[in-house]
Design a protein around this motif. Sequence first.
Motif, mmCIF file in Angstrom:
data_model
loop_
_atom_site.group_PDB
_atom_site.id
_atom_site.type_symbol
_atom_site.label_atom_id
_atom_site.label_comp_id
_atom_site.label_asym_id
_atom_site.label_seq_id
_atom_site.Cartn_x
_atom_site.Cartn_y
_atom_site.Cartn_z
ATOM 1 N N VAL A 1 -11.961 0.486 1.717
ATOM 2 C CA VAL A 1 -11.683 -0.385 2.862
ATOM 3 C C VAL A 1 -12.969 -1.087 3.282
ATOM 4 N N ARG A 2 -12.869 -2.400 3.529
ATOM 5 C CA ARG A 2 -14.058 -3.094 4.030
ATOM 6 C C ARG A 2 -13.670 -4.342 4.822
ATOM 7 N N PRO A 3 -14.553 -4.756 5.746
ATOM 8 C CA PRO A 3 -14.436 -6.086 6.351
ATOM 9 C C PRO A 3 -15.093 -7.111 5.438
ATOM 10 N N ARG A 4 -14.492 -8.298 5.330
ATOM 11 C CA ARG A 4 -15.087 -9.322 4.465
ATOM 12 C C ARG A 4 -16.327 -9.956 5.094
ATOM 13 N N ASP A 5 -16.291 -10.196 6.393
ATOM 14 C CA ASP A 5 -17.443 -10.774 7.093
ATOM 15 C C ASP A 5 -18.168 -9.671 7.856
ATOM 16 N N TYR B 1 0.831 -1.204 0.000
ATOM 17 C CA TYR B 1 0.000 0.000 0.000
ATOM 18 C C TYR B 1 0.866 1.254 0.000
ATOM 19 N N GLY B 2 1.863 1.314 0.890
ATOM 20 C CA GLY B 2 2.704 2.504 0.960
ATOM 21 C C GLY B 2 3.459 2.752 -0.332
ATOM 22 N N ALA B 3 3.993 1.692 -0.934
ATOM 23 C CA ALA B 3 4.779 1.849 -2.154
ATOM 24 C C ALA B 3 3.913 2.278 -3.330
ATOM 25 N N VAL B 4 2.735 1.683 -3.468
ATOM 26 C CA VAL B 4 1.845 2.048 -4.574
ATOM 27 C C VAL B 4 1.366 3.486 -4.409
ATOM 28 N N ALA B 5 1.062 3.894 -3.182
ATOM 29 C CA ALA B 5 0.640 5.279 -2.959
ATOM 30 C C ALA B 5 1.729 6.254 -3.395
ATOM 31 N N VAL B 6 2.988 5.955 -3.057
ATOM 32 C CA VAL B 6 4.103 6.817 -3.457
ATOM 33 C C VAL B 6 4.271 6.806 -4.969
ATOM 34 N N ALA B 7 4.226 5.620 -5.571
ATOM 35 C CA ALA B 7 4.394 5.524 -7.023
ATOM 36 C C ALA B 7 3.314 6.309 -7.754
ATOM 37 N N LEU B 8 2.082 6.240 -7.259
ATOM 38 C CA LEU B 8 1.000 6.977 -7.910
ATOM 39 C C LEU B 8 1.120 8.475 -7.674
ATOM 40 N N GLU B 9 1.549 8.861 -6.474
ATOM 41 C CA GLU B 9 1.736 10.296 -6.239
ATOM 42 C C GLU B 9 2.741 10.868 -7.222
ATOM 43 N N ARG B 10 3.819 10.153 -7.449
ATOM 44 C CA ARG B 10 4.841 10.633 -8.379
ATOM 45 C C ARG B 10 4.331 10.690 -9.807
ATOM 46 N N ARG B 11 3.240 9.999 -10.078
ATOM 47 C CA ARG B 11 2.646 10.020 -11.418
ATOM 48 C C ARG B 11 1.429 10.939 -11.473
ATOM 49 N N GLY B 12 1.186 11.704 -10.412
ATOM 50 C CA GLY B 12 0.134 12.711 -10.459
ATOM 51 C C GLY B 12 -1.047 12.492 -9.556
ATOM 52 N N ALA B 13 -1.098 11.382 -8.810
ATOM 53 C CA ALA B 13 -2.220 11.135 -7.889
ATOM 54 C C ALA B 13 -1.908 11.816 -6.562
ATOM 55 N N HIS B 14 -2.188 13.100 -6.494
ATOM 56 C CA HIS B 14 -1.792 13.905 -5.340
ATOM 57 C C HIS B 14 -2.838 13.913 -4.223
ATOM 58 N N VAL B 15 -3.962 13.251 -4.442
ATOM 59 C CA VAL B 15 -5.029 13.154 -3.449
ATOM 60 C C VAL B 15 -5.235 11.682 -3.123
ATOM 61 N N ASN B 16 -5.456 11.383 -1.849
ATOM 62 C CA ASN B 16 -5.782 10.022 -1.435
ATOM 63 C C ASN B 16 -7.149 10.055 -0.772
ATOM 64 N N ALA B 17 -8.165 9.620 -1.506
ATOM 65 C CA ALA B 17 -9.525 9.579 -0.976
ATOM 66 C C ALA B 17 -9.712 8.248 -0.249
ATOM 67 N N PHE B 18 -9.883 8.325 1.050
ATOM 68 C CA PHE B 18 -9.911 7.133 1.899
ATOM 69 C C PHE B 18 -11.359 6.851 2.264
ATOM 70 N N VAL B 19 -11.869 5.684 1.816
ATOM 71 C CA VAL B 19 -13.313 5.423 1.877
ATOM 72 C C VAL B 19 -13.585 4.073 2.539
ATOM 73 N N PRO B 20 -13.822 4.058 3.853
ATOM 74 C CA PRO B 20 -14.221 2.801 4.487
ATOM 75 C C PRO B 20 -15.691 2.500 4.227
ATOM 76 N N TYR B 21 -15.990 1.209 4.017
ATOM 77 C CA TYR B 21 -17.361 0.751 3.865
ATOM 78 C C TYR B 21 -17.792 0.053 5.158
ATOM 79 N N ALA B 22 -17.802 0.824 6.226
ATOM 80 C CA ALA B 22 -18.272 0.382 7.536
ATOM 81 C C ALA B 22 -18.332 1.638 8.399
ATOM 82 N N GLU B 23 -19.490 1.947 8.926
ATOM 83 C CA GLU B 23 -19.621 3.199 9.679
ATOM 84 C C GLU B 23 -18.725 3.233 10.900
ATOM 85 N N ARG B 24 -18.442 2.072 11.476
ATOM 86 C CA ARG B 24 -17.584 2.041 12.654
ATOM 87 C C ARG B 24 -16.119 2.315 12.306
ATOM 88 N N LEU B 25 -15.814 2.458 11.029
ATOM 89 C CA LEU B 25 -14.464 2.846 10.605
ATOM 90 C C LEU B 25 -14.399 4.296 10.137
#
Length: 435
Positions: free
Chosen positions: A310-314, A234-258
């Motif tokens: 982001v999500r829990p499987r169960d 996750y950390g490496a891909v985020a850095v690689a994408l930032e260097r290619r122009g993905a300067h925003v990280n939209a963090f979206v959990p699919y669980a209200e408790r997160l």
Amino acid sequence: MNIDIGNALDAVAQPGVSEDSLRRLDDRVAAAHDRIERGIADEEFGYAALSLPETTDPDAIHDAVAPLADSEYVLTVGIGGSALGAATVADALGVGERAPVLDNVDPQSLQTTVESLPLSETAVHVVSRSGTTAETLGNFLVVREAMADAGVDWTDRTIVTTGESGPLHALADEHALPTLSVPEGVPGRFSVLSPVGLIPAAILGCDIEAVLAGGHAGRTALAPSIFDCPAYAYGAVAVALERRGAHVNAFVPYAERLEYFAEWFAQLWAESLGKDGMGQTPVRALGATDQHSQLQLYRAGRHDKLITLVRPRDRSQLTIPDTEIEELAYLGDTGVGELIDAEFEATEASLAAASQPNVRVEIDRLDAASLGELLYGMEAACILAGELLDVETFTQPAVEWGKRAARGLLGDIDAPETDAITEKERLVVAPDRSQ
């Protein structure tokens, strides 16, 4: 914790990263892993955070909170990392409604929160490493007075987490308050797997041992390759994408408790990596709610974002009843969990169809162990990203600048930063109320 980076590859996304690029980057990841391991072994500042699953003593926490075991509520008074971790853990473990936080100095919110609590049944957890944090100490003094006014002995209802010295530590000593230490060598935003983040959950009967065990599982999962270590992937891909122009990280959990977890992640990512003109801007959203608003931008807007799903499987089981409404018949006898998972997968597919890079983060279920592993994994991902970006991950000079300016404005210190306030350029536009 598992990571699926397939929708961040350049075969799918724009910007995207090729598998060949990831393999080349893997040599740097291996070197960064060695550096991180040395930092952990030597208990270096910042890196010591990744030792917390082993160095945090749950028995010491239980002993400290024992006098407050009758509490129905726990009010955390802190700011930033001194509050977000506690709120994240409590919310994720299902006791968030009984664990409010005072992490701002909005007078209306402060008054409303204090007045809403049965103070005789509320434990107060005050957190400040220095013991001088203006917002935290100001809020605590208000809470302390409210308790006294309500006829509650605040010394019977208060626990302190602080450094080895300072005014808060002295106050705790003076009144024999139960006290635990902010861990040495650990910045506040990395302190969730310590008394800073675990005390409210412990008071409310949650399984903090399982949280730490999950963190330990995250520790054992660290490995010197993107292709073997979900956190590093996750950390490496985020850095690689930032260097290619993905300067925003939209963090979206699919669980209200997160939802608070997304807040915690935003501080971790922004304060650690926002240096030297670098660092993704974290944005928080909630699935499936924000599919009806922010997703419009994420799918059809600029290609300058990584979307982290982001999500829990169960999930817990809850069935939608059958209905006589023909247009809604397809929902009958469907699990609510099935519905939100369908929303998750549809969003993921829609982003990929629009060539918007996205990464899937999954945990087994939303329980204490999986939460600990997720928290640890994101901390490790952040530290790995800092190594790859070559920034000072564990400092926050911009934050300290603002603190000094505010303290100077209040007359606490003579701070040159305060001059920037008095010398501010102004061009005020206001309605003409003379007519």
